[in-house]
Every structure is written in structure tokens, then in C-alpha cells.
Design an enzyme around this catalytic site. Sequence first.
Site, short mmCIF file in Angstrom:
data_model
loop_
_atom_site.label_atom_id
_atom_site.label_comp_id
_atom_site.label_asym_id
_atom_site.label_seq_id
_atom_site.Cartn_x
_atom_site.Cartn_y
_atom_site.Cartn_z
N ILE A 122 0.84 -1.21 0.00
CA ILE A 122 0.00 0.00 0.00
C ILE A 122 0.87 1.25 0.00
CG2 ILE A 122 -1.81 1.30 1.21
CD1 ILE A 122 -2.83 -1.31 2.38
N ASN A 170 0.49 -6.42 15.20
CA ASN A 170 0.37 -5.06 14.67
C ASN A 170 0.24 -4.00 15.76
OD1 ASN A 170 0.80 -5.89 12.11
ND2 ASN A 170 -1.30 -5.64 11.39
N HIS A 199 -14.56 -2.22 10.63
CA HIS A 199 -14.00 -2.73 9.38
C HIS A 199 -13.77 -4.23 9.52
CE1 HIS A 199 -12.00 -2.69 5.57
NE2 HIS A 199 -10.82 -2.98 6.06
N1 APR Z 1 7.61 0.54 11.24
C1 APR Z 1 7.44 0.84 9.94
N2 APR Z 1 7.12 -0.08 9.02
C2 APR Z 1 6.99 -1.33 9.42
C3 APR Z 1 7.13 -1.72 10.77
C4 APR Z 1 7.47 -0.71 11.70
N3 APR Z 1 7.63 -0.98 12.98
N4 APR Z 1 6.90 -3.04 10.84
C5 APR Z 1 6.64 -3.47 9.62
N5 APR Z 1 6.68 -2.44 8.77
C6 APR Z 1 6.50 -2.43 7.32
C7 APR Z 1 6.94 -3.71 6.64
O1 APR Z 1 8.35 -3.74 6.52
C8 APR Z 1 6.23 -3.61 5.31
O2 APR Z 1 7.04 -3.03 4.31
O3 APR Z 1 5.13 -2.32 6.98
C9 APR Z 1 5.04 -2.68 5.60
C10 APR Z 1 3.69 -3.33 5.35
O4 APR Z 1 3.61 -3.59 3.99
P1 APR Z 1 2.98 -4.92 3.40
O5 APR Z 1 3.41 -6.07 4.22
O6 APR Z 1 3.24 -4.92 1.94
O7 APR Z 1 1.42 -4.72 3.71
P2 APR Z 1 0.35 -3.84 2.90
O8 APR Z 1 -0.32 -4.68 1.89
O9 APR Z 1 0.96 -2.56 2.50
O10 APR Z 1 -0.72 -3.60 4.06
C11 APR Z 1 -0.38 -2.85 5.22
O11 APR Z 1 -2.65 -2.27 5.71
O12 APR Z 1 -4.68 -3.00 4.82
C12 APR Z 1 -3.75 -3.13 5.86
O13 APR Z 1 -4.05 -5.42 6.50
C13 APR Z 1 -3.17 -4.50 5.91
O14 APR Z 1 -2.24 -4.20 8.09
C14 APR Z 1 -1.94 -4.26 6.70
C15 APR Z 1 -1.50 -2.88 6.24
#
Ligand code: APR
Length: 321
Positions: free
Chosen positions: A14, A96, A176
Amino acid sequence: MARKKIALIGGGQIGGVLAQLIAIRQLGDVVLFDIVEGLPQGKSLDIVEASRVDGFDVSIKGTNDYKDLDGSDLVIITAGLPRKPGMSRDDLLTVNAKIMKSVAENVKQYAENAIVIVISNPLDAMVTLFQKVSGFPSHRVIGQAGVLDSSRFATFISWELGVSVKDVNAMVLGGHGDTMVPIVRYANVNGIPVMELLERKYKDAAKAKEVMAAMVKRTKMAGGEVVELLKTGSAFYSPASSAIAMAEAILYDEKRIMPTCAFLQGEFGVNGYYVGVPTILGAKGVENVIEFSLDDEEQAALDNSVNAVKGLVADMERLGF
Ligand code: APR
């Protein structure tokens, strides 16, 4: 006028689409933060190298350092783990919540005046936790869920009726999760009730109800439908677009009415919880909650959804957050 500074916390699926949409629409300069080294830098470089082709001129900086958030006007949070097939949003809670707590502490330290849009799931719990940890005024902490859920509902209605989705207005309230509440009574096509159009199409009220019930069900399960198909990860184009619509309403002070996850203080009979309701979005964030009367069935469905949100928040508190 100085360009706005928009920080994206989470440079995953995202986060990357958000950065590209912000650039193409020239909404402001972007800081893309992630804990994974190289990921936000690589995505930023990739996006900005299309600037000549796409014709945008904003700065996009990838970083692993929270200091770069300094002075951000808007922060959009997607940090966290996405749902995997078979995993409910609630399963994501513990992992999360830990991430959201650290994000909130850092946003508080480096971007204390920002308006914050939370996308991370489970959404209702994550937005609650961000507000609690940051201590930001609740009108500046908003969850994205209803804009997407409503867009999904509108999409299904447009396919069913064979009309442009641009003419469909449909709203989804509540949490949600699977208990979300698509408001059927007010769903319309340029003002004409969708139920009337379905009854005319099928010449049978019972059949029309059945078709609507199927669309309501699909809307509630729409996130999971995408997860099952993708197999790795969850929806990312539509959540990003939905958050951008909210961001534009805020940055351009549009006063748009959008269903967002907002903090309620008595509205719809709910006190002290974040729930999806119609809100006015403008430069101050959530500038007002729009109340309207619900019929008994809608009220019962909303109560059920609010109870699910309360359960989620209670679980999170029990886990020490
Ligand atoms: N700080 C910053 N970023 C982080 C941290 C943190 N402490 N922990 C994890 N991340 C990053 C990950 O490294 C990853 O790049 O968050 C990003 C999440 O990206 P994706 O795994 O690709 O997930 P995405 O599809 O973008 O969804 C993100 O939105 O819709 C919701 O359920 C979904 O909770 C999820 C979130």
C-alpha cells in the site's frame, strides 16, 4: 504556498502505491518510511525516476530514520503485517499493536501537528491505539475503512444494475470487519433507490432482496476475497486510492462527506469508541460527524458491529496495549 509534506509509514504494497499516487497527483513531497533497509529508498527512487514521463515534480525520499518525518502535515500509516489466507483481521492484533505503538510514539515525537490516517489492520483497534499512545486530538486521527468498503459496495451495485459506478452512491458504516453495515436503504443511483431499480429489474420484491443480500455479503467479505485470490498479501490498490481520497479532502479542505473511522462521543449512541460513520473531512481532519436516523434493523446491525469493535479494543487492552 509551500508544498505539503506527506509521510508514509510503511513502504510495503500500500505504501508504494500511496507514494506513486501522491506523486502523480502532486499532492505534496513524500517521505516513505520503513524499517526494512533499502526498501523505501528503492521504491522512492523507482517512482521518482518516472517523474519525467509522468510529468510530476515533487520530492520522494525513502528513509529508515524517523527524524525525516519532521514537520509532516499528513501521515498515512500502513505499517504492520497484512492478512494471510485463512487469517482473520483479529489474528493480526498482537503483532500489529506492537508495531503501531512504536509508530505512534515516533509520529508524536517528530510530526506532532500532523493529521493522521491509519490503514493498518485490524483497523478499528489500530486507530484507537494510535490515538491513545500519541495523545493527538481525536479529530486528527482517522481510520480508512469506510471509503473502501463503500467503494466495493458501489462497484457490485454498478455491475448488477449495468450502470456507471460514477452514478452509484452507497455507504458502509460500522467496524471494518465482517460485521460492517452496508446501508441499503440509502443506496442510490443518481438519487433513485437501488432497491427500486432491483425490483423493476426482477419484477419480484423477494428476488430483489435476495440479490441485494448477496451484494451486502460480498461487500462484507470483499477483503477476504482478494486475499484468497492473491495468496500472498491483501488488497493494496483500492486501500491506497481510498486513503488518497481522504488525503485530498483534508489537504484541499474539501468538506467532503466520507464514511471514516472516527471517534464518537455520543453520536449514533456510541461513546468513546472509533467506529465507521459519515464524517465531514476538511483541513482540520474530521470536522463533524453526520448523524442520521437508522431504522431498527440498521441500528441492530450497527450495535452488533460496535460490540465487535469493543471486543477488539478490550482484547487489545487485555494484551497490555
Ligand atoms: N515501522 C514501519 N514499518 C513497518 C514496521 C514498523 N515498525 N513493521 C513493519 N513495517 C512495514 C513492513 O516492513 C512492510 O514493508 O510495513 C510494511 C507493510 O507492507 P505490506 O506487508 O506490503 O502490507 P500492505 O499490503 O501494504 O498492508 C499494510 O494495511 O490493509 C492493511 O491489513 C493490511 O495491516 C496491513 C497494512
